[in-house]
Design an enzyme around this catalytic site. Structure first.
Site, PDB file in Angstrom:
ATOM      1  N   HIS A  19       0.867  -1.198   0.000  1.00 31.60           N
ATOM      2  CA  HIS A  19       0.000   0.000   0.000  1.00 31.60           C
ATOM      3  C   HIS A  19       0.892   1.233   0.000  1.00 31.60           C
ATOM      4  O   HIS A  19       1.447   1.613   1.040  1.00 31.60           O
ATOM      5  CB  HIS A  19      -0.909   0.014   1.233  1.00 31.60           C
ATOM      6  N   HIS A  21       1.615   5.345  -1.701  1.00 31.57           N
ATOM      7  CA  HIS A  21       1.272   6.519  -2.505  1.00 31.57           C
ATOM      8  C   HIS A  21       2.557   7.092  -3.087  1.00 31.57           C
ATOM      9  O   HIS A  21       3.439   7.517  -2.333  1.00 31.57           O
ATOM     10  CB  HIS A  21       0.565   7.576  -1.656  1.00 31.57           C
ATOM     11  N   LYS A 104      -9.371  -0.377  -6.010  1.00 32.22           N
ATOM     12  CA  LYS A 104      -9.405   0.284  -4.705  1.00 32.22           C
ATOM     13  C   LYS A 104     -10.751   0.966  -4.490  1.00 32.22           C
ATOM     14  O   LYS A 104     -11.205   1.731  -5.342  1.00 32.22           O
ATOM     15  CB  LYS A 104      -8.277   1.325  -4.642  1.00 32.22           C
ATOM     16  N   HIS A 141     -10.459   1.205   1.596  1.00 32.38           N
ATOM     17  CA  HIS A 141     -10.274   2.185   2.668  1.00 32.38           C
ATOM     18  C   HIS A 141     -11.513   2.064   3.543  1.00 32.38           C
ATOM     19  O   HIS A 141     -12.588   2.545   3.176  1.00 32.38           O
ATOM     20  CB  HIS A 141     -10.121   3.602   2.107  1.00 32.38           C
ATOM     21  N   HIS A 179      -4.694  -0.657   5.752  1.00 30.26           N
ATOM     22  CA  HIS A 179      -4.211   0.122   6.906  1.00 30.26           C
ATOM     23  C   HIS A 179      -5.148   0.053   8.112  1.00 30.26           C
ATOM     24  O   HIS A 179      -5.705   1.053   8.534  1.00 30.26           O
ATOM     25  CB  HIS A 179      -3.925   1.580   6.512  1.00 30.26           C
ATOM     26  N   ASP A 252       1.402   2.676   3.535  1.00 34.08           N
ATOM     27  CA  ASP A 252       0.567   3.874   3.349  1.00 34.08           C
ATOM     28  C   ASP A 252       1.413   5.145   3.410  1.00 34.08           C
ATOM     29  O   ASP A 252       0.927   6.194   3.834  1.00 34.08           O
ATOM     30  CB  ASP A 252      -0.570   3.937   4.373  1.00 34.08           C
TER      31      ASP A 252
HETATM   32  O1  DOR Z   1      -3.506   9.542   5.498  1.00 34.93           O
HETATM   33  C1  DOR Z   1      -3.810   9.200   4.370  1.00 34.93           C
HETATM   34  N1  DOR Z   1      -3.229   9.750   3.284  1.00 34.93           N
HETATM   35  N2  DOR Z   1      -4.764   8.291   4.213  1.00 34.93           N
HETATM   36  C2  DOR Z   1      -5.246   7.978   3.017  1.00 34.93           C
HETATM   37  O2  DOR Z   1      -6.120   7.160   2.950  1.00 34.93           O
HETATM   38  C3  DOR Z   1      -4.769   8.670   1.801  1.00 34.93           C
HETATM   39  C4  DOR Z   1      -3.439   9.210   1.985  1.00 34.93           C
HETATM   40  C5  DOR Z   1      -3.027  10.204   0.919  1.00 34.93           C
HETATM   41  O3  DOR Z   1      -3.226   9.925  -0.272  1.00 34.93           O
HETATM   42  O4  DOR Z   1      -2.473  11.260   1.274  1.00 34.93           O
HETATM   43 ZN    ZN Z   2      -3.367   5.054   1.498  1.00 29.74          ZN
END
Ligand code: DOR
Ligand code: ZN
Length: 358
Positions: A19, A21, A104, A141, A179, A252
């Site tokens: 997971h 980003h 997702k 999520h 998460h 995450d």
């Molecule tokens: O804290 C988070 N940031 N939770 C999420 O689900 C998305 C993520 C983000 O893309 O910044």
């Molecule tokens: Zn995330």
């Protein structure tokens, strides 16, 4: 009697991040080397702006990730599709055929760039049916967006209101609750069928909600789902270190520029890619379970997603290092990483080029 010291070095199969980003453009180029140095593969989240809700957009993003990868680094992005209310089941089938590993589900409004997500799960039943038919896992999520539900209860309520019925209605759909942050999630996943799994972040293993307010408000520890009370953190540590293959690593890691975090309305997201596997090693050592780290970080995830584990090995050595106060995030911004200006207890030894293969 002296207490026996755990060995100061650990060799594990190269881990994967289930997971992550990575963002796009200059931010992507800035953060990708941190993940690529630590993980053979990462499941990349599709919450860009606009969201990655077509196969073409997902495949083009994959190419941008590969182009941003520094020469000589071996790293495989595993792509995900962003479910929207307007998506056609054919998009799911096409994505599965092209190797997209999961779709997702963002409840609309639950988190960063989730506005295009799903308001009404009933309305997208054909998408879940298509996923079930092609055996594409659903990554969720898991928080309700109902403003009358307390922010600390949103995961617990999502499980009862939405996830339990979904598991019942789609009896062969594979589901990953992403998460997880609560003991209720740990129990729901542990008690569920084999087709239900969960990822756990390093920050939810290491911090509880008190850390958000230690000496003042700490925007860089704000993420969603938000950190919970100590009891929940303990349940997560127990799950991660249990050896149960339903629980695996998903950082995450979610970079935001400093200004977007240190703001009157700061964004949700903790950046941990710079020290991800090292932070997990800390959490596992604190729990006396370093021997379980490899399963959690390198074996359980691939087994769930039907992939072989990585062949390369990673070496972790106990020994503190200080995390920089910030890292550049493109030309004009910077990201404040988890533990900025503080120590991490484990370090990852550089791998030889030959060991760099996933
Ligand atoms: O804290 C988070 N940031 N939770 C999420 O689900 C998305 C993520 C983000 O893309 O910044
Ligand atoms: Zn995330």
């Amino acid at each position: 009697m002296p207490t026996p010291m755990a060995p100061a070095e650990r060799v594990i199969r190269r881990p994967d991040d289930w997971h992550l980003h990575l963002r796009d453009g200059a931010a992507l180029a800035a953060v990708l080397p941190h993940s690529a140095a630590r993980f053979g593969r990462a499941m990349v989240m599709p919450n860009l702006k606009p969201p990655l809700d077509t196969l073409e957009a997902v495949l083009a993003y994959r190419e941008r990730i590969l182009s941003a990868l520094p020469a000589g680094m071996a790293f495989e992005p595993l792509m995900t599709l962003y479910l929207t209310p307007h998506m056609k089941p054919r998009t799911i089938r096409d994505a599965a055929r092209e190797g997209v590993v999961a779709a997702k589900l963002y409840p609309a409004g639950a988190t960063t760039h989730s506005a295009a997500g799903i308001d009404d799960l009933e309305a997208v039943r054909p998408l879940f049916e298509a996923m079930q038919a092609v055996d594409m896992p659903l990554a969720i999520h898991g928080e309700v967006t109902d403003p009358s539900v307390d922010v600390f209860d949103r995961e617990r309520v999502f499980i009862e209101r939405h996830l339990r019925p979904l598991m019942h209605d789609f009896p062969s759909l594979r589901v990953v609750l992403e998460h997880i942050t609560t003991e209720q999630a740990v129990h729901f996943v542990s008690d569920g069928p084999q087709r239900l799994a969960a990822t756990i972040t390093a920050h939810h293993l290491l911090y509880d909600r008190n850390a958000l307010f230690a000496g003042g408000i700490r925007p860089h520890l704000y993420c969603l789902p938000v950190l919970k009370r100590a009891r929940h953190r303990q349940a997560l540590v127990a799950a991660a270190t249990s050896g149960n293959p339903k629980f695996f690593l998903g950082t995450d890691s979610a970079p935001h520029g400093r200004r977007a975090k240190e703001s009157a309305c700061g964004c949700a997201g903790i950046y941990s890619a710079h020290a991800a596997i090292e932070l997990y090693a800390e959490a596992f050592e604190q729990a006396g379970a370093l021997d379980r780290l490899e399963g959690f970080a390198s074996l359980h995830g691939p087994a769930f997603y039907g992939l072989p584990p990585n062949e390369a090995r990673s070496t972790l050595r106990r020994g503190p290092w200080e995390v920089p106060k910030s890292y550049p995030l493109g030309k004009a911004d910077e990201v404040v990483p988890l533990r900025a200006g503080e120590e991490v207890a484990w370090r990852l030894l550089p791998s030889s080029p030959a060991a760099g293969h996933t």
